[in-house]
Design an enzyme around this catalytic site. Structure first.
Site, mmCIF file in Angstrom:
data_model
loop_
_atom_site.group_PDB
_atom_site.id
_atom_site.type_symbol
_atom_site.label_atom_id
_atom_site.label_comp_id
_atom_site.label_asym_id
_atom_site.label_seq_id
_atom_site.Cartn_x
_atom_site.Cartn_y
_atom_site.Cartn_z
ATOM 1 N N ILE A 1 -3.060 -8.079 6.894
ATOM 2 C CA ILE A 1 -2.427 -8.255 8.245
ATOM 3 C C ILE A 1 -2.509 -9.635 8.847
ATOM 4 C CG2 ILE A 1 -4.623 -7.374 9.603
ATOM 5 C CD1 ILE A 1 -2.495 -5.871 11.180
ATOM 6 N N THR B 1 -1.485 -2.105 3.022
ATOM 7 C CA THR B 1 -2.215 -3.079 3.800
ATOM 8 C C THR B 1 -3.624 -3.238 4.348
ATOM 9 O OG1 THR B 1 -1.736 -4.994 5.252
ATOM 10 C CG2 THR B 1 -1.174 -2.734 6.091
ATOM 11 N N CYS B 2 -4.292 -4.310 4.605
ATOM 12 C CA CYS B 2 -5.347 -4.178 5.178
ATOM 13 C C CYS B 2 -5.720 -5.550 5.851
ATOM 14 C CB CYS B 2 -6.646 -3.688 4.116
ATOM 15 S SG CYS B 2 -6.996 -5.297 2.993
ATOM 16 N N HIS B 3 -7.015 -6.233 6.119
ATOM 17 C CA HIS B 3 -7.320 -7.323 6.713
ATOM 18 C C HIS B 3 -6.849 -8.576 5.971
ATOM 19 C CE1 HIS B 3 -10.176 -9.487 9.424
ATOM 20 N NE2 HIS B 3 -8.957 -9.980 9.758
#
Length: 113
Positions: A99, A70-72
């Site tokens: 996220i 996951t990331c932004h």
């Protein structure tokens, strides 16, 4: 095969990831954002992926290990999933929308930034 189809095969929705967490599925949930981003918003089940951990996973984990990144917004995590897939980890997935999507669809207590 178009690049788009290949990408969608490597994506998993935040709701699907939450179900995997709830079922206690065996997988590693890895956050590829910067440490300062983690201070703003974090999913408690995800582990920050730094270079030493990445090298440890590549050199010591079984190749069939399921990895979810996951990331932004889902761009960096997709790159990470593609990289780990190129290293032989065929069960590498990127959480679509990152996220931000997790906050919108799973846990609204997670800060948006």
């Amino acid at each position: 095969i178009s690049q788009e189809n290949e990408s969608s095969d490597m994506e998993i929705t935040p709701v699907e990831v939450k179900k995997m967490i709830d079922k206690k599925d065996n997988f590693f949930f890895l956050d590829v954002r910067e440490p300062q981003e983690l201070q703003i918003a974090a999913i408690k089940q995800a582990t920050l992926l730094d270079r030493p951990l990445a090298e440890k996973i590549i050199s010591t984990f079984p190749k069939d290990t399921k990895l979810v990144f996951t990331c932004h917004h889902g761009n960096r995590s997709l790159q990470a999933a593609k990289y780990f897939k190129s290293q032989g980890f065929d069960n590498s997935l990127s959480m679509s929308g990152g996220i931000e999507a997790w906050s919108n669809k799973v846990d609204s207590s997670i800060a948006l930034y």
